[in-house]
Write an enzyme that holds these catalytic residues in place. Sequence first.
Site, PDB file in Angstrom:
ATOM      1  N   ALA A  34      72.431  22.893 114.821  1.00 45.75           N
ATOM      2  CA  ALA A  34      73.018  23.076 116.109  1.00 45.75           C
ATOM      3  C   ALA A  34      73.203  21.693 116.406  1.00 45.75           C
ATOM      4  O   ALA A  34      72.460  20.856 116.422  1.00 45.75           O
ATOM      5  CB  ALA A  34      72.213  23.981 116.791  1.00 45.75           C
ATOM      6  N   VAL A  36      74.149  20.501 120.474  1.00 42.37           N
ATOM      7  CA  VAL A  36      74.346  20.706 121.890  1.00 42.37           C
ATOM      8  C   VAL A  36      75.207  19.900 122.920  1.00 42.37           C
ATOM      9  O   VAL A  36      75.068  18.620 122.740  1.00 42.37           O
ATOM     10  CB  VAL A  36      72.789  20.512 122.744  1.00 42.37           C
ATOM     11  CG1 VAL A  36      72.991  21.142 124.076  1.00 42.37           C
ATOM     12  CG2 VAL A  36      71.861  21.469 121.911  1.00 42.37           C
ATOM     13  N   LYS A  60      74.678  25.099 123.363  1.00 40.13           N
ATOM     14  CA  LYS A  60      74.128  24.733 121.883  1.00 40.13           C
ATOM     15  C   LYS A  60      75.175  25.579 120.981  1.00 40.13           C
ATOM     16  O   LYS A  60      75.545  26.838 121.195  1.00 40.13           O
ATOM     17  CB  LYS A  60      72.806  25.432 121.888  1.00 40.13           C
ATOM     18  CG  LYS A  60      72.070  25.381 120.443  1.00 40.13           C
ATOM     19  CD  LYS A  60      70.650  25.951 120.773  1.00 40.13           C
ATOM     20  CE  LYS A  60      69.747  25.103 119.542  1.00 40.13           C
ATOM     21  NZ  LYS A  60      68.273  25.367 119.809  1.00 40.13           N
ATOM     22  N   ASP A 154      56.533  23.470 119.608  1.00 41.35           N
ATOM     23  CA  ASP A 154      56.960  22.034 119.315  1.00 41.35           C
ATOM     24  C   ASP A 154      57.295  21.284 120.489  1.00 41.35           C
ATOM     25  O   ASP A 154      58.261  20.784 120.933  1.00 41.35           O
ATOM     26  CB  ASP A 154      58.429  22.096 118.786  1.00 41.35           C
ATOM     27  CG  ASP A 154      58.950  21.007 118.101  1.00 41.35           C
ATOM     28  OD1 ASP A 154      58.417  19.933 117.646  1.00 41.35           O
ATOM     29  OD2 ASP A 154      60.265  20.884 117.975  1.00 41.35           O
ATOM     30  N   LYS A 156      56.971  18.258 122.895  1.00 39.90           N
ATOM     31  CA  LYS A 156      57.073  16.718 122.774  1.00 39.90           C
ATOM     32  C   LYS A 156      57.946  16.167 123.850  1.00 39.90           C
ATOM     33  O   LYS A 156      58.796  16.984 124.263  1.00 39.90           O
ATOM     34  CB  LYS A 156      57.538  16.373 121.206  1.00 39.90           C
ATOM     35  CG  LYS A 156      58.688  16.875 121.090  1.00 39.90           C
ATOM     36  CD  LYS A 156      59.112  16.783 119.648  1.00 39.90           C
ATOM     37  CE  LYS A 156      60.437  17.454 119.231  1.00 39.90           C
ATOM     38  NZ  LYS A 156      60.858  17.105 117.778  1.00 39.90           N
ATOM     39  N   ASN A 159      61.689  17.439 124.110  1.00 41.97           N
ATOM     40  CA  ASN A 159      62.037  18.885 124.538  1.00 41.97           C
ATOM     41  C   ASN A 159      61.611  19.143 125.776  1.00 41.97           C
ATOM     42  O   ASN A 159      61.458  20.225 126.607  1.00 41.97           O
ATOM     43  CB  ASN A 159      61.206  19.869 123.559  1.00 41.97           C
ATOM     44  CG  ASN A 159      61.712  19.971 122.183  1.00 41.97           C
ATOM     45  OD1 ASN A 159      63.135  19.611 122.219  1.00 41.97           O
ATOM     46  ND2 ASN A 159      60.948  20.335 121.166  1.00 41.97           N
ATOM     47  N   ASP A 172      64.240  24.086 123.962  1.00 42.29           N
ATOM     48  CA  ASP A 172      64.149  24.286 122.539  1.00 42.29           C
ATOM     49  C   ASP A 172      63.017  25.267 122.018  1.00 42.29           C
ATOM     50  O   ASP A 172      61.888  24.902 121.617  1.00 42.29           O
ATOM     51  CB  ASP A 172      64.023  22.881 121.919  1.00 42.29           C
ATOM     52  CG  ASP A 172      64.514  23.018 120.444  1.00 42.29           C
ATOM     53  OD1 ASP A 172      64.753  24.217 119.998  1.00 42.29           O
ATOM     54  OD2 ASP A 172      64.776  21.867 119.881  1.00 42.29           O
ATOM     55  N   THR A 194      56.501  18.577 115.313  1.00 41.48           N
ATOM     56  CA  THR A 194      56.851  17.151 114.907  1.00 41.48           C
ATOM     57  C   THR A 194      55.404  16.556 114.419  1.00 41.48           C
ATOM     58  O   THR A 194      54.639  16.844 115.576  1.00 41.48           O
ATOM     59  CB  THR A 194      57.476  16.403 116.018  1.00 41.48           C
ATOM     60  OG1 THR A 194      58.766  17.319 116.159  1.00 41.48           O
ATOM     61  CG2 THR A 194      57.937  15.053 115.832  1.00 41.48           C
TER      62      THR A 194
HETATM   63  N1  ADE Z   1      69.829  18.473 125.875  1.00 39.13           N
HETATM   64  C1  ADE Z   1      69.759  19.601 125.146  1.00 39.13           C
HETATM   65  N2  ADE Z   1      69.661  20.771 126.027  1.00 39.13           N
HETATM   66  C2  ADE Z   1      70.076  20.021 127.258  1.00 39.13           C
HETATM   67  C3  ADE Z   1      70.104  20.647 128.508  1.00 39.13           C
HETATM   68  N3  ADE Z   1      69.996  22.148 128.796  1.00 39.13           N
HETATM   69  N4  ADE Z   1      70.424  19.830 129.363  1.00 39.13           N
HETATM   70  C4  ADE Z   1      70.448  18.540 129.289  1.00 39.13           C
HETATM   71  N5  ADE Z   1      70.532  17.937 127.964  1.00 39.13           N
HETATM   72  C5  ADE Z   1      70.287  18.725 127.023  1.00 39.13           C
END
Ligand code: ADE
Length: 473
Positions: A34, A36, A60, A154, A156, A159, A172, A194
């Site tokens: 994916a 985003v 996403k 996950d 980190k 995220n 995530d 990770t």
């Molecule tokens: N990167 C990944 N998800 C995001 C989100 N919800 N807001 C801002 N940046 C992102």
Amino acid sequence: MARSGREREGGGEERRLVLGKYELGRMLGQGTFAKVYYARDLSAAAAGAGGGSSSSVAIKVIDKARLRRTEGMVEQLRREISIMRMVRHPNVVGIREVLASRSRVFVVMEYARGGELFAKVARGRLTEDHARRYFQQLVAAVGFCHRRGVAHRDLKPENLLLDEEGRLKVTDFGLAALPEQLRHDGLLHTQCGTPAYVAPEVLRKRGYDGARADLWSCGVVLYVLLCGFLPFQHDSYAKMYQKIFKADYQVPPWVSGDARRLIARLLVVDPTKRASIPEIMLTPWFRKGFVPPVLSPQVSPKKRLVDDEDAVGALLEGGGSDRDSSSTASLSPRSCNAFQLISSMSSGFDLSGLFESEQKAATVFTSRAPAAAVAEKLEAVGHALGFEVTRGKGCNLRMEAKVDGTNGRLALTAEVLEVAADVAVVEFAHDAGDALDFNKFCAEDVRPGLADIVWAWQGDSSPATPAAVAGCA
Ligand code: ADE
């Protein structure tokens, strides 16, 4: 490549990438399945939200065909969406709705304007007060998820996002697990995450408690916030694993005694001896200035989960028919608000380029065989694949192809290290020849021959063996 939402075309007119009521903008992040994107909700903007957070969203974009090609991924997406709906919390990125075209699924999420916490830490370590504020929010969110039976798996800094007020937002849940995925022993069996943030029991793969593993990751995150670097770091994965298995880390002198004691209670190899959420919350370092977040009333998670699963299933199953390029399928009336099927995209936009990047193969695997036996096996597999194999230091090996490949002769090193009594880690490093040949070697050529000694390929989204698939979380 994705185009900017406001890219100019033909020297004048603006081309806008529009998805229903959303106008897509720049890419915010990218994973294997994916990407985003930032997007603006045009209906909210028109209603007067302006550039505010309510008109900004993150979308996403997931390629259905690619998802279907990998065992277990459709289920994983379904799970991720269900989990996002279940864990509505001020410190968790909220889900708004899920949309789909024939070939793609779009998960519309709350936009965290402040970006990744990682970016902040990359500029240098935080003060203890700043680190504490983020850690308190992280623990509040993780505790909330755990109480709903969801382990993130996950955690980190990448995220952990920040909103415009600097509030932390966990995102995530692609690797998160729900209780029904527990095996009969009540433990999870999929190696996720990770390596630098992953708990030793996860790397060992003997089954683990996802919630306790999250607390190890919280300990690593806390360390990173306070120190500005990772506690377990090495150029070689094998040596990194070795440090993780022993919780071998040093705390720099600027970290206070209370913070140090909290880190020491989290980075504990034995998960049963690791501090729990209530125990963390009782420590003096955590308690300072802690204000529990105010929660808004939840919709019954059970009911929503059922609705979501039906609807997401419909979205994932839809598509593929050539005759159906502009059809819409209505979902059950109950879920119409959450799940609209989008059939129209503004003309001239080809999203096919959004998924062009190919996955980089995992180069590290764990084995439960002794290092010497692993080296022997590698030597035999190397010979069978037509490589010249020479033994190096310890159990390390060098393999060199006997014939030239696409771009010279492929050569690689396999570093084999016994990191615990019953765990060996092998890392392949590319020495010469074409990078794609090396990728193919790791992703395809070497795998069948090693199948009976590989425990798990690090970073693979799919488990290594059919047996692991059967028990995978
Ligand atoms: N990167 C990944 N998800 C995001 C989100 N919800 N807001 C801002 N940046 C992102």
